[in-house]
Scaffold this motif. Structure first.
Motif, PDB file in Angstrom:
ATOM      1  N   ARG A 119       0.700  -1.134   0.014  1.00 40.05           N
ATOM      2  CA  ARG A 119      -0.165   0.089  -0.053  1.00 40.05           C
ATOM      3  C   ARG A 119       1.068   1.241   0.088  1.00 40.05           C
ATOM      4  O   ARG A 119       0.237   2.362  -0.048  1.00 40.05           O
ATOM      5  N   LYS A 124       1.393   4.448  -5.724  1.00 42.53           N
ATOM      6  CA  LYS A 124      -0.100   4.470  -5.078  1.00 42.53           C
ATOM      7  C   LYS A 124       0.146   5.556  -3.896  1.00 42.53           C
ATOM      8  O   LYS A 124      -0.921   5.928  -3.352  1.00 42.53           O
ATOM      9  N   TYR A 233      -4.598   1.795   6.954  1.00 44.91           N
ATOM     10  CA  TYR A 233      -3.958   1.081   6.164  1.00 44.91           C
ATOM     11  C   TYR A 233      -2.094   1.361   6.233  1.00 44.91           C
ATOM     12  O   TYR A 233      -1.288   0.515   6.112  1.00 44.91           O
TER      13      TYR A 233
END
Length: 267
Positions: A119, A124, A233
């Protein structure tokens, strides 16, 4: 004159008798064995092994006592070997359970493989402010604060804040290799990298509080600050990296100890 010689012989004989009445080498060796067993009974295996290992060196003629010492020390080393093999198995299981959450990278001139949370890879995360973590296969952790905004913050450190405590990173001066900045059109991007014990303390604090609200306060130039709440996250990524790091370190330690212990066990 004869009387003096007689007295001298008597004294010499008395001294020899005293010396002969002292403990034999077998008794001294047995005394070390007894002390070693006392240490073993109290759980002090290090002191126990020191006494056992010294018997062959100090009393090489005491074969029986040396054999007993070897039997006891081999039993201790065997127990330690079993524990280290179990540690290695547990570490490999832990590592296997987390690897899928990371992308691996290794530069042309880098010695070790690096692990970046899925993540938090650049594709990203390049256009957001966040706290980043990575580690290598030795278990060495790296922490980074990424700032993305319209104005330069020129930050050099950050602190995390929870309801119970505050933990701060080291300060990384502007213009140094670990304090990097770039322009993205009209936006500004800053990345400050932290390593060492203080960085690991911050990572540990976040990892152990991943289920709680954690605030990051970036320290900019002068009195300027930037405040953000860590995304769930990101906290989970930091927790995973922290646990994976422990697995790598346990694995490395066990892989070093196992062959050493195997050599020390006398059949």
């Amino acid at each position: 004159m004869a009387h003096k010689i007689s007295i001298s012989i008597g004294i010499s004989t008395f001294i020899l008798l005293l010396l002969s009445c002292g403990p034999s080498k077998q008794e001294l060796a047995q005394g070390k064995l007894n002390r070693a067993e006392v240490f073993l009974a109290t759980g002090d295996t290090a002191s126990c092994l020191l006494h056992l290992d010294s018997i062959a060196r100090i009393y090489p003629e005491c074969k029986s006592e040396i054999a007993k010492a070897t039997t006891i020390s081999s039993a201790i080393y065997t127990s330690q070997l079993i524990k280290e093999r179990q540690n290695l198995e547990s570490a490999n299981t832990l590592i296997g359970s987390y690897l899928k959450e990371f992308k691996t990278e290794k530069g042309e001139f880098e010695r070790y493989t690096n692990y970046i949370p899925n993540r938090q890879v650049f594709d990203k995360s390049w256009s957001r402010s966040y706290i980043q973590v990575s580690l290598n296969e030795k278990g060495d952790l790296t922490l980074a604060s990424n700032y993305y905004g319209e104005q330069w913050l020129s930050h050099t450190s950050f602190r995390i804040v929870t309801e119970l405590f505050t933990v701060k990173t080291d300060s990384v001066p502007l213009g140094t290799i670990n304090n990097h900045r770039s322009d993205f059109g009209e936006s500004k991007w800053e990345k400050v990298t932290y390593r060492g014990e203080q960085a690991e303390e911050v990572i540990k604090a976040i990892a152990l509080n991943a289920d709680k609200k954690v605030k990051a306060v970036f320290k900019g130039e002068g009195s300027s600050t930037y405040i953000m709440w860590l995304e769930d996250y990101d906290k989970e990524a930091i927790k995973a990296a922290y646990n994976l790091s422990k697995g790598f370190k346990i694995k490395k330690a066990s892989e070093q100890k196992i062959p050493e212990l195997e050599k020390k066990i006398k059949s």
